[in-house]
Write a protein that holds these residues in place. Structure first.
Motif, PDB file in Angstrom:
ATOM      1  N   ILE A 191       5.385  -4.290   1.190  1.00  0.00           N
ATOM      2  CA  ILE A 191       4.927  -3.527   0.026  1.00  0.00           C
ATOM      3  C   ILE A 191       3.709  -2.680   0.410  1.00  0.00           C
ATOM      4  O   ILE A 191       3.032  -2.969   1.401  1.00  0.00           O
ATOM      5  N   PRO A 192       3.403  -1.646  -0.355  1.00  0.00           N
ATOM      6  CA  PRO A 192       2.225  -0.821  -0.037  1.00  0.00           C
ATOM      7  C   PRO A 192       0.941  -1.628  -0.129  1.00  0.00           C
ATOM      8  O   PRO A 192       0.838  -2.593  -0.901  1.00  0.00           O
ATOM      9  N   ARG A 193      -0.030  -1.241   0.675  1.00  0.00           N
ATOM     10  CA  ARG A 193      -1.361  -1.833   0.583  1.00  0.00           C
ATOM     11  C   ARG A 193      -1.933  -1.605  -0.820  1.00  0.00           C
ATOM     12  O   ARG A 193      -1.638  -0.600  -1.472  1.00  0.00           O
ATOM     13  N   TRP A 194      -2.768  -2.541  -1.269  1.00  0.00           N
ATOM     14  CA  TRP A 194      -3.367  -2.417  -2.592  1.00  0.00           C
ATOM     15  C   TRP A 194      -4.136  -1.098  -2.721  1.00  0.00           C
ATOM     16  O   TRP A 194      -4.042  -0.413  -3.734  1.00  0.00           O
ATOM     17  N   HIS A 195      -4.872  -0.743  -1.697  1.00  0.00           N
ATOM     18  CA  HIS A 195      -5.683   0.479  -1.765  1.00  0.00           C
ATOM     19  C   HIS A 195      -4.818   1.732  -1.787  1.00  0.00           C
ATOM     20  O   HIS A 195      -5.286   2.803  -2.173  1.00  0.00           O
ATOM     21  N   ASN A 196      -3.548   1.617  -1.399  1.00  0.00           N
ATOM     22  CA  ASN A 196      -2.629   2.739  -1.530  1.00  0.00           C
ATOM     23  C   ASN A 196      -2.202   2.909  -2.981  1.00  0.00           C
ATOM     24  O   ASN A 196      -1.925   4.022  -3.434  1.00  0.00           O
ATOM     25  N   LEU A 197      -2.153   1.791  -3.704  1.00  0.00           N
ATOM     26  CA  LEU A 197      -1.725   1.818  -5.105  1.00  0.00           C
ATOM     27  C   LEU A 197      -2.895   2.021  -6.061  1.00  0.00           C
ATOM     28  O   LEU A 197      -2.727   2.550  -7.158  1.00  0.00           O
ATOM     29  N   SER A 198      -4.070   1.577  -5.655  1.00  0.00           N
ATOM     30  CA  SER A 198      -5.218   1.558  -6.560  1.00  0.00           C
ATOM     31  C   SER A 198      -6.454   2.041  -5.811  1.00  0.00           C
ATOM     32  O   SER A 198      -6.881   1.415  -4.837  1.00  0.00           O
ATOM     33  N   VAL A 199      -7.029   3.129  -6.266  1.00  0.00           N
ATOM     34  CA  VAL A 199      -8.116   3.766  -5.512  1.00  0.00           C
ATOM     35  C   VAL A 199      -9.476   3.146  -5.789  1.00  0.00           C
ATOM     36  O   VAL A 199     -10.415   3.347  -5.024  1.00  0.00           O
TER      37      VAL A 199
ATOM     38  N   GLY B  94      -9.740  -2.960   3.818  1.00  0.00           N
ATOM     39  CA  GLY B  94      -9.423  -1.833   2.941  1.00  0.00           C
ATOM     40  C   GLY B  94      -8.350  -0.919   3.476  1.00  0.00           C
ATOM     41  O   GLY B  94      -8.323   0.280   3.144  1.00  0.00           O
ATOM     42  N   PHE B  95      -7.439  -1.438   4.307  1.00  0.00           N
ATOM     43  CA  PHE B  95      -6.339  -0.610   4.806  1.00  0.00           C
ATOM     44  C   PHE B  95      -5.537  -0.055   3.637  1.00  0.00           C
ATOM     45  O   PHE B  95      -5.398  -0.705   2.600  1.00  0.00           O
ATOM     46  N   SER B  96      -4.976   1.131   3.829  1.00  0.00           N
ATOM     47  CA  SER B  96      -4.362   1.826   2.687  1.00  0.00           C
ATOM     48  C   SER B  96      -2.968   2.353   2.979  1.00  0.00           C
ATOM     49  O   SER B  96      -2.500   3.278   2.316  1.00  0.00           O
ATOM     50  N   GLY B  97      -2.280   1.785   3.963  1.00  0.00           N
ATOM     51  CA  GLY B  97      -0.951   2.268   4.298  1.00  0.00           C
ATOM     52  C   GLY B  97       0.064   2.080   3.182  1.00  0.00           C
ATOM     53  O   GLY B  97      -0.013   1.119   2.410  1.00  0.00           O
ATOM     54  N   ASN B  98       1.005   2.999   3.124  1.00  0.00           N
ATOM     55  CA  ASN B  98       2.105   2.873   2.168  1.00  0.00           C
ATOM     56  C   ASN B  98       3.092   1.860   2.722  1.00  0.00           C
ATOM     57  O   ASN B  98       2.762   1.048   3.580  1.00  0.00           O
ATOM     58  N   ALA B  99       4.330   1.918   2.294  1.00  0.00           N
ATOM     59  CA  ALA B  99       5.330   0.945   2.704  1.00  0.00           C
ATOM     60  C   ALA B  99       5.629   1.060   4.205  1.00  0.00           C
ATOM     61  O   ALA B  99       5.144   1.956   4.896  1.00  0.00           O
ATOM     62  N   ASP B 100       6.429   0.116   4.709  1.00  0.00           N
ATOM     63  CA  ASP B 100       6.867   0.052   6.099  1.00  0.00           C
ATOM     64  C   ASP B 100       7.229   1.448   6.621  1.00  0.00           C
ATOM     65  O   ASP B 100       7.995   2.161   5.977  1.00  0.00           O
ATOM     66  N   PRO B 101       6.666   1.851   7.770  1.00  0.00           N
ATOM     67  CA  PRO B 101       5.839   1.098   8.720  1.00  0.00           C
ATOM     68  C   PRO B 101       4.332   1.291   8.552  1.00  0.00           C
ATOM     69  O   PRO B 101       3.554   0.780   9.349  1.00  0.00           O
ATOM     70  N   PHE B 102       3.920   2.012   7.523  1.00  0.00           N
ATOM     71  CA  PHE B 102       2.512   2.414   7.442  1.00  0.00           C
ATOM     72  C   PHE B 102       1.601   1.325   6.880  1.00  0.00           C
ATOM     73  O   PHE B 102       0.384   1.484   6.857  1.00  0.00           O
ATOM     74  N   ASN B 103       2.187   0.219   6.429  1.00  0.00           N
ATOM     75  CA  ASN B 103       1.391  -0.927   5.981  1.00  0.00           C
ATOM     76  C   ASN B 103       1.273  -1.983   7.077  1.00  0.00           C
ATOM     77  O   ASN B 103       0.981  -3.145   6.795  1.00  0.00           O
ATOM     78  N   ARG B 104       1.498  -1.583   8.323  1.00  0.00           N
ATOM     79  CA  ARG B 104       1.458  -2.513   9.453  1.00  0.00           C
ATOM     80  C   ARG B 104       0.474  -2.007  10.516  1.00  0.00           C
ATOM     81  O   ARG B 104       0.780  -1.944  11.699  1.00  0.00           O
ATOM     82  N   GLU B 105      -0.705  -1.657  10.058  1.00  0.00           N
ATOM     83  CA  GLU B 105      -1.723  -1.063  10.914  1.00  0.00           C
ATOM     84  C   GLU B 105      -2.240  -2.069  11.951  1.00  0.00           C
ATOM     85  O   GLU B 105      -2.192  -3.276  11.740  1.00  0.00           O
ATOM     86  N   ALA B 106      -2.758  -1.540  13.048  1.00  0.00           N
ATOM     87  CA  ALA B 106      -3.466  -2.378  14.013  1.00  0.00           C
ATOM     88  C   ALA B 106      -4.839  -2.720  13.446  1.00  0.00           C
ATOM     89  O   ALA B 106      -5.518  -1.868  12.863  1.00  0.00           O
TER      90      ALA B 106
END
Length: 538
Positions: A314-322, A350-362
């Protein structure tokens, strides 16, 4: 020779920790994607471009070397991504199997993450720290790049071990359980878990995996897509706590998987309700949260459900809520209400990636910074761990004291939590007053702001948000004196020469309060006219 023989026998016969639901109830979990959490010293640091969907270099050994970061925040368990061998062919249209969810031969380990000795060493170090190890397992399916796979590359080599191909109809539960997930580009062949042969082989495999690596619990991927009657035998073979993923917003669809089938499930209905209640921008629908709480009676045991705000799907919380206050309030709910809190790695940064693959940051580019979110998690874990170790708090059920469009107040055990969805901007509104359980003269502490309040005659609480909203967590001062929380407050309570108002706060407390906005964003009023004293520690 005899000592060596005895040593080898002890190693080979060592029992799994076999942690039960009752034991897991007291834990808080930090979730890790192994490839993205940490690098070993000397490893080549690449950019870890998320769009590339490939390996970035994290290993089990690197997790072992960075457990301080997790334990120092008060977490008492880790959940790591699947450990078994995955697809090993050319890079697919959806990248490589860095995440671990594309099973091939599950009798082998994923060599990208390390060796058997590395995984054993991680388990040993986790247990040396009195923490638990949860491992993700994929049972529903394997992965392929064709609708006609080479079955010899899998643990299950017989085509009869799989359901015939059909695309999933997500409006039909039979289709969800029998058809193949994925798509025609990267299909996920579905195991026939009604087959006696498959059931037997899975039972032997999971028993061996758990015992070999002393695993304390399992998170089971896509549990909803396997017929429920498979799970009791599988869980019995595992012999440890099993938490299933039932990706569905409705309690009526999730709750039946707990009990006879599995010990616990991830609380997706609560996740969706938290987004609806606290997300900014969003509907600010606090009634969605109270509705899910009311429906909790459908579960066998809400105190072992997995509470979360983020995960790899799922998207990171910070992606959904600023607004950062929305995160602090929603996260406080997940820690202080019924259930086992789960934090997905990077949430504290505070990572802010959207759904897969951007919510899988290093995680390593963050330098593992001691952020405001990290500090808040540490405080919540410290309070939760203390209450669990000194009272029956973990088994107490959440009781909503009051709620309205902008806030909710609830009690669990001897702790009262007051939350709001208004965010950082000032709001000229006041949360509905409610009766507290405390008698006149009781000294209470807001453990987040470390402020003192004395209950007067009527015992009512009212929270005003004319300078913005932050979470408030109140407990009796007498119950916290040995907790290590708010030590400056207790120094003041025992220092009659200076009094509470004159106490100087520690630099760490000042930093947390300033970051959360305690000094400029909220005024918490325990109104004398409603039964509380007006004094507090600033």
């Amino acid at each position: 020779m005899l000592p060596l023989l005895l040593s080898l026998l002890a190693f080979n016969l060592r029992p799994a920790f076999a942690a039960t639901a009752e034991q897991w109830r007291s834990r808080s979990i930090y979730q890790i994607i192994t490839d993205r959490f940490a690098l070993e010293p000397g490893a080549v640091v690449n950019e870890c471009n998320l769009a590339d969907q490939t390996w970035c270099g994290g290993t089990w050994k690197a997790i072992t070397q960075n457990l301080d970061y997790i334990q120092n925040a008060g977490f008492t368990a880790i959940w790591i991504s699947p450990v078994n061998q995955n697809y090993q062919g050319p890079k697919t249209a959806y990248g490589d199997a860095y995440h671990g969810y594309w099973n091939a031969d599950i009798s082998k380990l994923n060599e990208h993450f390390g060796t058997a000795d590395d995984l054993m060493a991680l388990s040993a170090e986790v247990h040396r720290r009195n923490m638990y190890l949860m491992v993700d397992v994929v049972v529903n399916n394997v992965m392929s790049t064709s609708l006609k796979p080479d079955w010899s590359t899998y643990y299950f080599t017989d085509p009869a071990d799989y359901h015939p191909y059909c695309p999933v109809d997500f409006s039909n539960i039979t289709s969800e359980q029998d058809c193949w997930l994925g798509d025609t580009t990267v299909p996920l062949p579905d195991l026939n878990t009604e087959s006696a042969s498959v059931v037997s082989k899975y039972g032997a495999w999971i028993q061996d995996l758990v015992q070999t690596y002393s695993i304390d619990g399992l998170r089971i991927d896509a549990a909803k897509h396997v017929k429920p009657n498979f799970w009791p035998g599988f869980a019995k073979s595992a012999g440890v706590f099993c938490m299933g993923e039932v990706f569905d917003p409705l309690v009526a669809n999730v709750a039946p998987f707990q009990g006879a089938s599995l010990d616990s499930v991830l609380n997706y209905p609560l996740y969706y309700a938290l987004v609806a209640a606290f997300g900014l921008p969003g509907p600010q629908n606090m009634s969605a949260l109270t509705t899910v709480l009311t429906q909790g009676s459908a579960y066998q045991d809400t105190t072992v459900l997995g509470n979360f705000l983020e995960n790899q799907d799922i998207p990171r919380w910070h992606n959904l809520s600023v607004d950062p206050q929305s995160h602090y309030n929603a996260m406080t709910f997940s820690f202080m209400s019924d259930g086992i809190p789960i934090v997905y790695y990077g949430q504290e940064q505070g990572f802010s990636g959207n759904a897969d693959p951007f919510n899988r940051e290093a995680l390593w580019p963050s330098n593992y910074t001691n952020t405001t979110s990290y500090q808040l998690m540490t405080t919540l874990n410290q309070l939760r761990n203390y209450m669990i170790n000194t009272t029956d708090w973990a088994t107490q059920k959440t009781n909503v004291l009051t709620s309205d469009q902008h806030g909710i107040a609830f009690q669990k055990g001897s702790v009262i939590t007051v939350l709001t969805n208004i965010g950082s901007p000032a709001q000229n509104l006041t949360n509905t007053a409610f009766q507290s359980p405390w008698s006149q003269g009781t000294v209470t502490i807001d453990v987040i702001a470390c402020r003192q309040f004395v209950v007067a005659s009527s015992g009512y609480l009212e929270v005003e948000y004319t300078k913005g909203g932050v979470p408030v967590v109140l407990a009796e001062a007498g119950s916290l004196q040995k907790s290590g929380l708010c030590s400056t407050v207790f120094t003041a309570l025992h220092d009659s020469s200076t009094g509470p108002a004159a106490v100087a706060q520690s630099s760490a407390l000042r930093s947390l309060r300033a970051s959360l906005g305690m000094d400029s964003l909220i005024t918490l009023l325990l109104m004398t006219s409603l039964g509380f004293g007006s004094g507090w520690l600033m």
